[in-house]
Design a protein around this motif. Sequence first.
Motif: not given
Length: 789
Positions: A302-310, A321-322, A431-433, A470-473
């Motif tokens: 209904a409202h997704g919002g934000t996956s703040f932080g990690q 990755p999302t 995930d990203y080097a 870097e870890a991207t999820g």
Amino acid sequence: MNNFNRFIAIVLLLFSFPAVLRAQPVFSTFSVGKKQFELNGKPYVIRAAELHYPRIPRAYWEKRIKLCKAMGMNTICIYLFWNLHEQQEGKFDFSGQNDVAEFVRLIQKNGMYCIVRPGPYVCAEWDMGGLPWWLLKKKDLEVRTLSDSHFMARAGRFLRKAGAVLAPLQIQNGGNIIMVQVENEYGVWGDDGHYMAAIRDTIRKAGFDKVQLFRCDWSSNFDRYEVAGVASTLNFGAGANVENQFEKFRKINPDAPLMCSEYWTGWFDQWGRPHETRGVNSFIWSLKDMMERKISFSLYMAHGGTSFGQWSGANAPWYAPTVSSYDYDAPINEAGKPTDKFFAIRDLLKDYLNEGEVLPEVPDEQISLITVPQIKFTKYAALFDNLPRPNKSKIAQPMEFFDQGWGRILYRTTIPGSASERRLLIEGVHDYALIYLDGKYLGKLDRRLNENTVKVPKAAKAARLDILVEATGRVNYGRAIIDRKGIAGKVVLKDGNKEMEVSNWNIYNFPVESEFQEGLKFTTAIGKGPGWYQGSFTIDKIGDTYLDLSSWGKGMVWVNGYNLGRYWKIGPTQTMFLPGVWLKKGLNQIIVLDIEHGNSERLQGVRQAIYEVVQDESMLHRKPGEELDLKLAKPVLTGSLPNEPGWKKVTLPATEKGRYFCLEVTQSQSENDPVTSLAEMEVLAADGKPLSSLNWSVVYADSEEVTSIGSSADKIFDLQESVIWQTQITGKKPPLPHAVVIDMGRIETVSGIRLLPRGDTNATGIIKDFRFYLQDKPFTIKKTSGQLK
């Protein structure tokens, strides 16, 4: 004492008790009846709105709840996130932003019921599907199974903690929780009814001993297992054919109430893919169909919002990755504003209210959107000048083994010199080097593209090798969920025919907590390369806003100590949502970590989200001028499929062996339809069970729709039925036949295939006639010209 005096005495006596004793709860019941849900013994249709409390700043919780009620909802559905509440093993936090009990009480305050989904696994495009990272310290970890007692014991401990917090709020105790879910979409994962029964029993023992339990699955897999005493519901997406979705379910459960426990209002965005949207028209007609049939539903989201932080996760296969924004094209957008979809739903549902329900007015806007003035960064901290105390390790290992959950990790060692150019192979880049030799940048490796090798120039003497990862999820879906971060394999230096495993590492951890970023050594000399940029801005009015990161590279942002999440120039999101409640009148502080700096040292505020994909041709599965040549290939199967919903199984005349397969579509169900579409595909082993697609990769696809929607060919094995491979539908549509070629990663014995057509009301591209090829060696792909045909 006369009657009047007696009445006065009773009133005074009542008011002499504490308020908590006077306000006795109203006890109610909610249960499964014959073909209907029942609230206090009367039929009840659930109209639920999915909200996730961590994706909404606490100060906005009630505002979002009120909007959902004004949209026509009578229930709020929530996940619990184990890894949010137990970020370090044994240390639980249900306070502040994590105070889920307060969120449920706010739902009740606003006259709504609540559905709780405690997991332990939840998916939700959330890091590791809600499972805590510290489980990964166990090298032989298994999850969602009885065979790993370590996992089961810790999952049970979390569920007991959740029960202690929320069980008092069951409707039978005077609260508003009407249902609690057992696990989540388990049919996609497995068929072990004993495991599901164990989770059911744990939830009951955790205190949810009165409330109605339920499970959710898809129409294609809900019958893979059974679990007694638990109601069953289905999940499907916007525009779905409701009749087809429930057809098999009704045959197996003729007396069960019907509910779409996740009606996907939109979809989530993935880095480097187009922004996902779902139209109002197809969405609303399927919803109206459910209302006419008195089918309960929950809008996800209904409202997704934000996956703040990690907290944003990833899908696999293939690794995708999302983004941090969880806007989801939902009826209430990321900033909490009603959209056209919101008003279409409200207009529909006003005619389908339960007895006694009233549709309230839409709440007045209270949080305005503002524009943050341009920010100029005045301080800089170079990453290589801010190395923490290192860990030492003979071999490269993932960050979890160094007690790090999220962020970036640097691997440093010395490699010998060589008179010739060499290749550096890094297995398991997660995930990203970024790779450096004596401080000079050599190249990057992107897990999304299956990159694992960089060239190392010749060097007269030994040199310092740095690998910044870097870890991207973490993967939140499917068997790839065991997803350790950093380097998850060997690092090998190849010099001609010689190979040497690189060893003796110094390993530096860069966590995501704001305290770490604020404690760095900043200077006034603004540099380039991996580092932190510090600045400030002044505002005289508080409001929500977006920050435009389109001119930056890749990294993370903190404002006043709040972690806004990840950004990446490849899009589709080029902005980050900044809630006004995290801002202050006057001076505000900002830190931007950029590991791949763009072209700007400034940052601009904007009033709305910006979506733009920086198109990367390497993400397409057909390079310019390529053309598949099947002249010398022989199909092992030629078939024709009926025009019916659901999975279609086709068996080979005899088992065949091969590593590469090609699905060639020669005719759609509609005679003049040049498009091909396919939701999912399985290849069956000799025993008839599906082969794992975890290591599959798309070698070639003659056509993919990646402009209007993300319908690339890898969607046929991503385990997500709602997203599909679809050949080009924008511009000039290429003609049939259409083909996709897959590398399974190793030679397999194949007995057949299963194909799942799209499940929405759109019939475009549904396959009728096809050929299936299987062989040991790669298929012939010719280079004809520089243009795609």
